[in-house]
Design an enzyme around this catalytic site. Structure first.
Site, PDB file in Angstrom:
ATOM      1  N   LYS A  83       0.845  -1.205   0.000  1.00  0.00           N
ATOM      2  CA  LYS A  83       0.000   0.000   0.000  1.00  0.00           C
ATOM      3  C   LYS A  83       0.873   1.244   0.000  1.00  0.00           C
ATOM      4  CE  LYS A  83      -3.362   2.535   2.923  1.00  0.00           C
ATOM      5  NZ  LYS A  83      -4.267   2.465   4.088  1.00  0.00           N
ATOM      6  N   ASP A 126      -2.649  10.005   4.098  1.00  0.00           N
ATOM      7  CA  ASP A 126      -4.056   9.645   4.240  1.00  0.00           C
ATOM      8  C   ASP A 126      -4.769  10.617   5.179  1.00  0.00           C
ATOM      9  OD1 ASP A 126      -6.506   8.431   4.321  1.00  0.00           O
ATOM     10  OD2 ASP A 126      -5.854   6.666   5.477  1.00  0.00           O
ATOM     11  N   LYS A 185     -10.485  12.266   8.526  1.00  0.00           N
ATOM     12  CA  LYS A 185     -10.199  11.626   9.818  1.00  0.00           C
ATOM     13  C   LYS A 185     -10.656  12.543  10.953  1.00  0.00           C
ATOM     14  CE  LYS A 185      -6.632   8.422   8.381  1.00  0.00           C
ATOM     15  NZ  LYS A 185      -7.423   7.233   8.764  1.00  0.00           N
ATOM     16  N   ASP A 223       1.467   6.023   5.758  1.00  0.00           N
ATOM     17  CA  ASP A 223       0.492   5.100   5.174  1.00  0.00           C
ATOM     18  C   ASP A 223       1.020   4.412   3.909  1.00  0.00           C
ATOM     19  OD1 ASP A 223      -1.917   3.882   5.684  1.00  0.00           O
ATOM     20  OD2 ASP A 223      -3.135   5.332   4.583  1.00  0.00           O
ATOM     21  N   ASP A 244     -12.231   7.012   3.617  1.00  0.00           N
ATOM     22  CA  ASP A 244     -11.064   6.673   4.431  1.00  0.00           C
ATOM     23  C   ASP A 244     -10.687   5.185   4.298  1.00  0.00           C
ATOM     24  OD1 ASP A 244      -8.988   7.230   6.110  1.00  0.00           O
ATOM     25  OD2 ASP A 244     -10.194   7.312   7.942  1.00  0.00           O
ATOM     26  N   GLU A 284      -9.508   3.751   1.807  1.00  0.00           N
ATOM     27  CA  GLU A 284      -8.909   3.971   0.485  1.00  0.00           C
ATOM     28  C   GLU A 284      -7.854   2.941   0.126  1.00  0.00           C
ATOM     29  OE1 GLU A 284      -7.763   5.296   3.174  1.00  0.00           O
ATOM     30  OE2 GLU A 284      -5.623   4.943   2.914  1.00  0.00           O
ATOM     31  N   ARG A 337      -7.728  -0.282   0.447  1.00  0.00           N
ATOM     32  CA  ARG A 337      -8.253  -1.455  -0.262  1.00  0.00           C
ATOM     33  C   ARG A 337      -8.616  -1.114  -1.706  1.00  0.00           C
ATOM     34  NH1 ARG A 337     -12.903  -2.031   4.167  1.00  0.00           N
ATOM     35  NH2 ARG A 337     -11.211  -1.099   5.365  1.00  0.00           N
TER      36      ARG A 337
HETATM   37  N1  BES Z   1      -4.511   4.165   6.940  1.00  0.00           N
HETATM   38  C1  BES Z   1      -5.677   3.869   7.666  1.00  0.00           C
HETATM   39  C2  BES Z   1      -5.461   2.806   8.746  1.00  0.00           C
HETATM   40  C3  BES Z   1      -4.540   3.181   9.867  1.00  0.00           C
HETATM   41  C4  BES Z   1      -5.051   3.721  11.030  1.00  0.00           C
HETATM   42  C5  BES Z   1      -3.196   2.919   9.809  1.00  0.00           C
HETATM   43  C6  BES Z   1      -4.227   4.032  12.070  1.00  0.00           C
HETATM   44  C7  BES Z   1      -2.352   3.234  10.848  1.00  0.00           C
HETATM   45  C8  BES Z   1      -2.868   3.788  11.989  1.00  0.00           C
HETATM   46  C9  BES Z   1      -6.754   3.353   6.730  1.00  0.00           C
HETATM   47  O1  BES Z   1      -6.750   3.891   5.456  1.00  0.00           O
HETATM   48  C10 BES Z   1      -8.074   3.717   7.327  1.00  0.00           C
HETATM   49  O2  BES Z   1      -8.338   4.868   7.448  1.00  0.00           O
HETATM   50  N2  BES Z   1      -8.871   2.708   7.674  1.00  0.00           N
HETATM   51  C11 BES Z   1     -10.152   2.930   8.233  1.00  0.00           C
HETATM   52  C12 BES Z   1     -11.092   1.968   7.594  1.00  0.00           C
HETATM   53  C13 BES Z   1     -12.554   2.223   7.928  1.00  0.00           C
HETATM   54  C14 BES Z   1     -12.987   3.541   7.334  1.00  0.00           C
HETATM   55  C15 BES Z   1     -13.372   1.095   7.389  1.00  0.00           C
HETATM   56  C16 BES Z   1     -10.061   2.673   9.746  1.00  0.00           C
HETATM   57  O3  BES Z   1      -9.362   1.744  10.148  1.00  0.00           O
HETATM   58  O4  BES Z   1     -10.658   3.435  10.494  1.00  0.00           O
HETATM   59 ZN    ZN Z   2      -4.941   4.575   4.774  1.00  0.00          ZN
HETATM   60 MN    MN Z   3      -7.800   5.718   5.359  1.00  0.00          MN
END
Ligand code: BES
Ligand code: ZN
Ligand code: MN
Length: 481
Positions: free
Chosen positions: A246, A251, A258, A270, A329, A331, A333
């Site tokens: 990735k 992000d 966020k 990220d 968020d 993103e 995947r």
């Molecule tokens: N990059 C984040 C995941 C992340 C969070 C990595 C904290 C490192 C530390 C990812 O893109 C994300 O935002 N995931 C969301 C998914 C949700 C919206 C289904 C999450 O985990 O909140």
């Molecule tokens: Zn992310």
């Molecule tokens: Mn994200």
């Protein structure tokens, strides 16, 4: 360039020395007088397993290896002890440190050297006066002839690979755009010998990589899609291993911005999965590991803007699948899906993704490991898990039952990009699996990729997690066939 880790047969006086010995064994070293040895023996019993002796020209440290730990756990304790010693070494401004060991298990010396070397990493690029911050340690030397030159060189390349991976992760998005990430990967390819092809925005458009383009829609910077290949003539495998990383260089969450105070502060990290893939290719090529590996790195930042992709949008992905995007968020995947579909053309024996994919993974197991899941055979899953134990980038395997796929069904499209409140790491994995037609393993490194507080030799900031487990796995495979 002179290597950081070396070997010599005798330690001259400019070397401080650390003497490693197994608890219960006699401390025997020509470097300590009988009185000094007696002093060390007295101090080292009990809790203290590291003792420092200040001699005229140098320090002699004695490190006992507790008997209660065996195998991979013992090696990990050695890396951690090396990290503690590193604190002493730099506070005493020691520049050259030799490791003396008269035991039989050479992995002991290599693990200690690895822990020291990984502890010596610093990211000082953005200080105007880095000089007064630079660690004193300039050379680690293995004493004696027991460890082969080739093993020392291999460790050097691996440590360098982790350093370069950490550098990429620590670079802010103000420098590391998707385009710059691709350039850095090309430079790593040039320095080590793997090949790199970079698709730019036009090519990505004509290929109809809908997921990558959708995430990129809100960005002023173009996306990139980098293809790495290490295919030595003596590769032992017929079908390649594919690694997908990735590469979200920043992000923000996009329009699903966020929410909390500090949740964006370290989202420059990220792209840790992408960095780990680049890092392992660097180590494979430097060490000429006879294994055919392909790396795929989709990259963009994820931002809100007037043009950003919006929750509710339906996106046609590279393989034609339609995705109802319900959270901007989620993103990672979206971009990984296109890479996974692209991977089909290689007919891989196995594809592994590595990604800071979900906060759910971090919440599930914290910073002590990687959340894993997959549909590869039990044998393959266990081999990867064993590599995780070997290098202590351990895997905690989640269930990957078909039922989880029901959670990403959409009312209006083939699938949707979020699965609800429960099992967030797994539904993300199931989303990815949708785009595969080969054995698949997914590693979610959200909890370990970047550590604000640091963790022993893993350091503060980018840890480079992924490089060492992949390297160990590939090397083991290359030896077996
Ligand atoms: N990059 C984040 C995941 C992340 C969070 C990595 C904290 C490192 C530390 C990812 O893109 C994300 O935002 N995931 C969301 C998914 C949700 C919206 C289904 C999450 O985990 O909140
Ligand atoms: Zn992310
Ligand atoms: Mn994200």
């Amino acid at each position: 360039m002179k290597s950081f880790i070396n070997k010599i047969s005798r330690a001259t006086k400019e070397y401080s020395v650390v003497v490693l010995f197994h608890e219960g064994d006699k401390i025997k070293t020509p470097l300590l007088s009988a009185a000094e040895t007696e002093f060390v023996r007295g101090k080292i019993s009990g809790k203290d397993n590291q003792v420092a002796v200040n001699q005229m020209d140098r320090w002699v440290f004695v490190q006992s290896i507790p008997g209660k730990y065996k195998g991979t756990r013992m090696l990990e304790e050695l890396r951690k002890s090396a990290n503690i010693l590193h604190g002493q070494v730099v506070s005493q401004k020691i520049e050259k440190l030799a490791i003396e060991y008269s035991g039989k298990n050479m992995d002991v010396v290599l693990a200690f050297a690895e822990g020291l070397a990984l502890s010596n990493y610093q990211f000082l690029k953005y200080f105007t006066k880095p000089d007064d911050k630079v660690y004193s340690l300039k050379e680690i030397t293995l004493l004696g002839n027991s460890v082969a030159r080739q093993e020392v060189d291999e460790l050097n390349a691996l440590v360098e690979a982790v350093y370069r991976t950490r550098d990429l992760i620590n670079e802010p998005n103000s420098y590391l755009t998707a385009t710059q990430l691709a350039r850095e990967i090309q430079a790593m390819g040039q320095d080590s010998g793997f090949s790199v092809e970079v698709f730019e925005k036009n090519r990505i458009k004509s290929l109809k990589m809908g997921g990558l383009l959708a995430v990129n829609q809100g960005s002023v910077e173009p996306p990139t899609f980098s293809i790495l290949e290490w295919k030595p003539a003596n590769a032992v495998n017929k079908k390649p291993l594919v690694l997908v990383g990735k590469g979200i260089v920043y992000d923000s969450g996009g329009l699903s911005l966020k929410p909390t105070a500090d949740s964006m502060d370290y989202m420059k990290s990220d792209m840790s999965g992408a960095a780990a893939v680049a890092g392992v290719f660097y180590a494979l090529a430097k060490n000429k590991v006879p294994y055919h590996v392909v790396g795929l790195i989709p990259s963009t930042d994820n931002r809100p803007s007037g043009n950003a992709y919006a929750p509710g949008d339906v996106i046609a992905m590279y393989d034609g699948t339609t995705v109802e995007m319900l959270n901007a968020d989620a993103e990672g995947r979206m971009i990984l899906a296109d890479a996974l579909a692209y991977a089909k053309k290689y007919k891989p024996q196995l594809t592994m993704t590595i990604a800071t994919l979900t906060g759910a993974a971090a919440r599930a197991i914290g910073k002590f490991g990687i959340v894993s899941m997959g549909n590869a055979s039990r044998k393959v899953m266990d081999e990867v898990k064993q590599s995780g134990e070997n290098v202590y980038e351990r895997l905690a395997e989640m269930p990957f039952w078909d039922e989880y796929a029901e959670m990403i069904r959409s009312e209006i499209a083939d699938i949707q990009n979020i699965g609800g409140a429960d099992a967030g790491a797994i539904t993300a994995g199931k989303f990815l699996e949708h785009f595969t037609d080969y054995p698949f393993i997914h590693l979610d490194i959200a909890g370990v990729a970047f550590l604000k507080k640091g963790d022993s030799y893993r350091g503060k900031g980018g840890t480079g997690v992924g490089v060492r487990i992949f390297y160990d796995y590939i090397k083991t495979q290359a030896k077996q066939k």
